[in-house]
Design an enzyme around this catalytic site. Structure first.
Site, PDB file in Angstrom:
ATOM      1  N   TYR A 133       4.268 -12.664   4.769  1.00 57.86           N
ATOM      2  CA  TYR A 133       3.139 -12.013   4.096  1.00 57.86           C
ATOM      3  C   TYR A 133       2.759 -12.844   2.881  1.00 57.86           C
ATOM      4  O   TYR A 133       3.518 -12.956   1.927  1.00 57.86           O
ATOM      5  CB  TYR A 133       3.536 -10.591   3.705  1.00 57.86           C
TER       6      TYR A 133
ATOM      7  N   ILE B 128      -3.870  -6.123   9.292  1.00 59.34           N
ATOM      8  CA  ILE B 128      -3.052  -5.095   8.643  1.00 59.34           C
ATOM      9  C   ILE B 128      -3.912  -4.545   7.518  1.00 59.34           C
ATOM     10  O   ILE B 128      -4.190  -5.236   6.541  1.00 59.34           O
ATOM     11  CB  ILE B 128      -1.720  -5.664   8.137  1.00 59.34           C
TER      12      ILE B 128
ATOM     13  N   THR C  78       0.826  -1.205   0.000  1.00 57.89           N
ATOM     14  CA  THR C  78       0.000   0.000   0.000  1.00 57.89           C
ATOM     15  C   THR C  78       0.860   1.255   0.000  1.00 57.89           C
ATOM     16  O   THR C  78       0.424   2.313  -0.456  1.00 57.89           O
ATOM     17  CB  THR C  78      -0.940  -0.007   1.216  1.00 57.89           C
TER      18      THR C  78
ATOM     19  N   LYS D 119       0.933 -12.371   7.951  1.00 52.60           N
ATOM     20  CA  LYS D 119      -0.156 -11.581   7.379  1.00 52.60           C
ATOM     21  C   LYS D 119      -0.757 -12.417   6.262  1.00 52.60           C
ATOM     22  O   LYS D 119      -0.122 -12.683   5.246  1.00 52.60           O
ATOM     23  CB  LYS D 119       0.346 -10.247   6.831  1.00 52.60           C
TER      24      LYS D 119
END
Length: 292
Positions: A133, A203, A45, A161
């Protein structure tokens, strides 16, 4: 340290394409005031793919500086070459970060053994906690629960994540991974249910613009008050979904600029501004969420 409402922070730019550190400081203060539990700096992001190495390190370091110890900063360090991910870890090792968020290598589609060896190499280079992740929708590789379980045995690999959106994995990871291994959702639309099933937080992209609501919702959920948390989540649900109406972080950056959180909503190519047809859709989601 890694639980609750964690923001996947956007990286603001000036009109001439440089990092806007004035807006970045404003964002950090906004999250401190809203009760956000931690910040991920320069993750997906945060447009990590379009920052130079020097910019990447500086943005993380400035985010730590702006936070002034008021909340932990997690650095995005993913790369599709193991030596590059290791280099990022070395460069960021002394910036004051609380952890690394390292995405699975993208494009080259490693095997499960390749994923294990990749993360093991990163973990051997640092004592700082590492968060795995998994986001196969972006990387074209899916880290299986069995691989996560193997990696959870490595001392400083402490969390995952999970942005698969597959809620059945929560129980699998909880059963297979070592005790104390932290599970974090990377999917806003299913984040609350993820915590209800045994996760410890999210998250979040939505957190960029609805920080106080996300913090309240996650804290209620972690206290077992799921009915109260669900009321907030329902109000935010259209936002959760419409922030992905175009490639993230395009919609959330437009929304953050519209709300006055950043001075400019530009992105770096190949990402572009939110299209004109999509703008009223995101604006309606902001209205339904009662945050603008």
């Amino acid at each position: 340290m890694f639980s609750g409402s964690i923001v996947a922070l956007i990286t603001p730019f000036t009109p001439d394409g440089e990092v806007d550190y004035i807006s970045l400081k404003k964002l950090v203060d906004f999250h401190v005031d809203a009760g956000t539990d931690a910040i991920v700096s320069v993750g997906t992001t945060g447009e990590s793919a379009t920052l130079t190495v020097e910019e990447h390190v500086k943005v993380v370091a400035k985010t730590v500086e702006f936070a002034e110890g008021r909340l932990p900063i997690i650095a995005g360090t993913g790369a599709n070459a193991t030596h590059e991910a290791v280099t990022f870890s070395r460069l960021l090792n002394n910036t004051g970060i609380a952890g690394y968020l390292s995405v699975t290598p993208y494009y080259n589609k490693p095997t499960q053994e390749g994923l294990f060896l990749h993360y093991n190499a990163i973990a051997q280079e640092t004592d700082i906690p590492v968060i795995l992740y998994n986001v196969p929708g972006r990387t074209a590789v899916d880290m299986r629960p069995e691989t996560v379980a193997r990696l959870s045995e490595i001392k400083n690999i402490v969390a995952l994540k999970d942005a698969t959106g597959d809620l059945s994995r929560v129980a699998k990871h909880r059963e297979m991974c070592k005790e104390g291994f932290v599970l974090l959702s990377g999917d806003d639309a299913t984040g609350l249910e993820f915590v209800k099933l045994g996760g410890q937080g999210v998250i979040s992209v939505t957190n960029n613009i609805a920080a106080a609501d996300m913090a309240k919702m996650m804290h209620l959920a972690l206290d077992g008050k799921f009915d109260e948390a669900a009321i907030i989540n329902q109000r935010l649900m259209t936002l959760h979904k419409n922030l992905f109406i175009e490639s993230s972080p395009i919609p959330v950056k437009w929304a953050a600029h519209k709300m006055g959180l950043i001075a400019n909503g530009d992105l770096r190519l190949p990402l572009t501004q939110l299209s004109e047809p999509a703008r009223p859709i995101v604006a309606q989601a902001l209205s339904e969420a009662c945050i603008y």
